[in-house]
Write a protein that holds these residues in place. Structure first.
Motif, PDB file in Angstrom:
ATOM      1  N   GLU A  23     -36.202  -1.968 -16.334  1.00 47.08           N
ATOM      2  CA  GLU A  23     -36.311  -2.632 -17.627  1.00 47.08           C
ATOM      3  C   GLU A  23     -35.529  -1.856 -18.666  1.00 47.08           C
ATOM      4  O   GLU A  23     -35.463  -0.627 -18.612  1.00 47.08           O
ATOM      5  CB  GLU A  23     -37.776  -2.730 -18.061  1.00 47.08           C
ATOM      6  N   GLY A  24     -34.942  -2.585 -19.621  1.00 49.86           N
ATOM      7  CA  GLY A  24     -34.197  -1.938 -20.689  1.00 49.86           C
ATOM      8  C   GLY A  24     -32.841  -2.577 -20.868  1.00 49.86           C
ATOM      9  O   GLY A  24     -32.591  -3.690 -20.375  1.00 49.86           O
ATOM     10  N   PRO A  25     -31.942  -1.916 -21.583  1.00 47.15           N
ATOM     11  CA  PRO A  25     -30.597  -2.455 -21.786  1.00 47.15           C
ATOM     12  C   PRO A  25     -29.921  -2.714 -20.438  1.00 47.15           C
ATOM     13  O   PRO A  25     -30.021  -1.894 -19.520  1.00 47.15           O
ATOM     14  CB  PRO A  25     -29.878  -1.347 -22.563  1.00 47.15           C
ATOM     15  N   PRO A  26     -29.234  -3.849 -20.304  1.00 42.50           N
ATOM     16  CA  PRO A  26     -28.666  -4.196 -18.995  1.00 42.50           C
ATOM     17  C   PRO A  26     -27.428  -3.388 -18.622  1.00 42.50           C
ATOM     18  O   PRO A  26     -26.553  -3.126 -19.456  1.00 42.50           O
ATOM     19  CB  PRO A  26     -28.322  -5.682 -19.139  1.00 42.50           C
ATOM     20  N   VAL A  27     -27.390  -3.009 -17.366  1.00 50.97           N
ATOM     21  CA  VAL A  27     -26.235  -2.350 -16.752  1.00 50.97           C
ATOM     22  C   VAL A  27     -25.888  -3.138 -15.494  1.00 50.97           C
ATOM     23  O   VAL A  27     -26.773  -3.450 -14.691  1.00 50.97           O
ATOM     24  CB  VAL A  27     -26.539  -0.885 -16.387  1.00 50.97           C
ATOM     25  N   HIS A  35     -33.104   1.514 -17.819  1.00 50.28           N
ATOM     26  CA  HIS A  35     -32.148   0.407 -17.861  1.00 50.28           C
ATOM     27  C   HIS A  35     -32.580  -0.700 -16.910  1.00 50.28           C
ATOM     28  O   HIS A  35     -33.209  -0.439 -15.878  1.00 50.28           O
ATOM     29  CB  HIS A  35     -30.742   0.871 -17.466  1.00 50.28           C
ATOM     30  N   ARG A  36     -32.234  -1.930 -17.276  1.00 44.26           N
ATOM     31  CA  ARG A  36     -32.315  -3.034 -16.336  1.00 44.26           C
ATOM     32  C   ARG A  36     -30.976  -3.090 -15.610  1.00 44.26           C
ATOM     33  O   ARG A  36     -29.929  -3.328 -16.237  1.00 44.26           O
ATOM     34  CB  ARG A  36     -32.572  -4.351 -17.069  1.00 44.26           C
ATOM     35  N   ALA A  54     -28.576 -11.269 -19.252  1.00 49.47           N
ATOM     36  CA  ALA A  54     -28.037  -9.908 -19.294  1.00 49.47           C
ATOM     37  C   ALA A  54     -26.652  -9.925 -19.924  1.00 49.47           C
ATOM     38  O   ALA A  54     -25.670  -9.445 -19.354  1.00 49.47           O
ATOM     39  CB  ALA A  54     -27.981  -9.322 -17.882  1.00 49.47           C
ATOM     40  N   ALA A 102     -23.666  -6.642 -21.659  1.00 48.36           N
ATOM     41  CA  ALA A 102     -24.140  -5.586 -20.775  1.00 48.36           C
ATOM     42  C   ALA A 102     -23.077  -4.504 -20.654  1.00 48.36           C
ATOM     43  O   ALA A 102     -21.894  -4.743 -20.913  1.00 48.36           O
ATOM     44  CB  ALA A 102     -24.447  -6.152 -19.392  1.00 48.36           C
ATOM     45  N   GLU A 104     -20.401  -4.468 -23.308  1.00 50.09           N
ATOM     46  CA  GLU A 104     -20.665  -3.450 -24.324  1.00 50.09           C
ATOM     47  C   GLU A 104     -19.850  -2.190 -24.081  1.00 50.09           C
ATOM     48  O   GLU A 104     -19.411  -1.537 -25.031  1.00 50.09           O
ATOM     49  CB  GLU A 104     -22.149  -3.118 -24.344  1.00 50.09           C
ATOM     50  N   LEU A 131     -23.240   6.207 -20.425  1.00 57.79           N
ATOM     51  CA  LEU A 131     -24.196   5.261 -20.991  1.00 57.79           C
ATOM     52  C   LEU A 131     -24.897   5.824 -22.224  1.00 57.79           C
ATOM     53  O   LEU A 131     -25.388   5.072 -23.072  1.00 57.79           O
ATOM     54  CB  LEU A 131     -25.242   4.862 -19.948  1.00 57.79           C
TER      55      LEU A 131
END
Length: 255
Positions: A10-14, A39-40, A76, A79, A103, A252
């Motif tokens: 879970e979290g900001p998508p990678v 991170h997701r 997502a 990302a 991103e 990241l």
């Protein structure tokens, strides 16, 4: 085309994009480690690979559109995108075509250039030549590849794509479409635009895929690109996962 996705965390998508004849599962330990750090993480099977659909066409614009469609559907978007080898070219094409969806971008051991006839062309031909008969064993298939692919670990990597639980065995991947697209895979299309976001081009110090003379071509498309190397050959994340993960974590975390 909607692609198969292996997601965790879970979290900001990678997003993780594998190389030629690979699959999302190749990032297993790396994906778990990134996910554990908040991170997701979505590892995708590119078209004709893993459990994703098969279709003609292996052009980078087409594969980038597959990725974009899938990430939007997965929620997502945007990302951070990490791509190795062929997946790195897909990632670069995605950033150029849809910069708002990327991103930041980490490209592992590949450049946006046309390479001479890839050695993988020989591997694909050898894979196609394996007689898929009833009773074919992994040992038989391994022996059939040995002349074209002398390295046992590489043969094991290629044979992960052959399903032996069916009679006769069959290829999980779209091998015919991949073979037909090898020119596109080894090449690089003329793509308009530039991507101004953060870019790290990470190379193996024992690999020749990213050469000093490629830097200008990279910076022409990715003006903020920076370059780093690590102790590894072409398969960075498999050969030196600790160093690869350290580079990913640092990239990241940079604001």
């Amino acid at each position: 085309m909607r692609l198969n996705v292996v997601a965790m965390g879970e979290g900001p998508p990678v997003v993780l994009l594998h190389g030629l004849l690979g699959a999302a599962q190749n990032f297993g330990a790396i994906q778990k480690a990134i996910a554990a750090r908040g991170h997701r993480v979505l590892a995708l099977d590119l078209r004709n690979h893993g459990q994703s659909p098969h279709a003609d066409g292996m052009g980078y614009a087409t594969m980038a559109e597959d990725v974009a469609e899938t990430l939007v559907a997965e929620g997502a978007w945007p990302a951070a995108v990490i791509g190795h080898s062929m997946g790195g070219k897909v990632a670069m094409a995605l950033a150029l075509a849809k910069p708002a969806g990327v991103e930041r971008l980490l490209v592992a051991d590949i450049a946006p250039v046309t390479y001479p006839t890839p050695v993988f062309t020989r591997y694909v031909a050898a894979m196609q030549a394996i007689p898929l008969r009833d009773g074919l064993t992994r040992r038989d298939a391994d022996a059939a590849l040995a002349e074209a692919v002398p390295e046992a670990p590489l043969r094991a990597f290629l044979l992960q794509n052959l399903i032996f639980t069916e009679s006769p065995p069959r290829w999980r991947i779209g091998l015919a479409a991949i073979a037909a697209g090898m020119g596109e895979i080894g090449g690089w299309p003329a793509m308009p635009g530039r991507y101004g976001g953060p870019v790290l081009v990470l190379s193996g110090d024992a690999s020749a895929y990213v050469k000093p003379e490629h830097h200008a071509a990279i910076r022409a498309l990715f003006p903020a690109a920076r370059f780093a190397s690590m102790a590894a050959g072409h398969w960075l994340h498999a050969e030196n996962p600790r160093a690869f993960l350290a580079a990913v974590e640092e990239f990241l975390s940079v604001a």
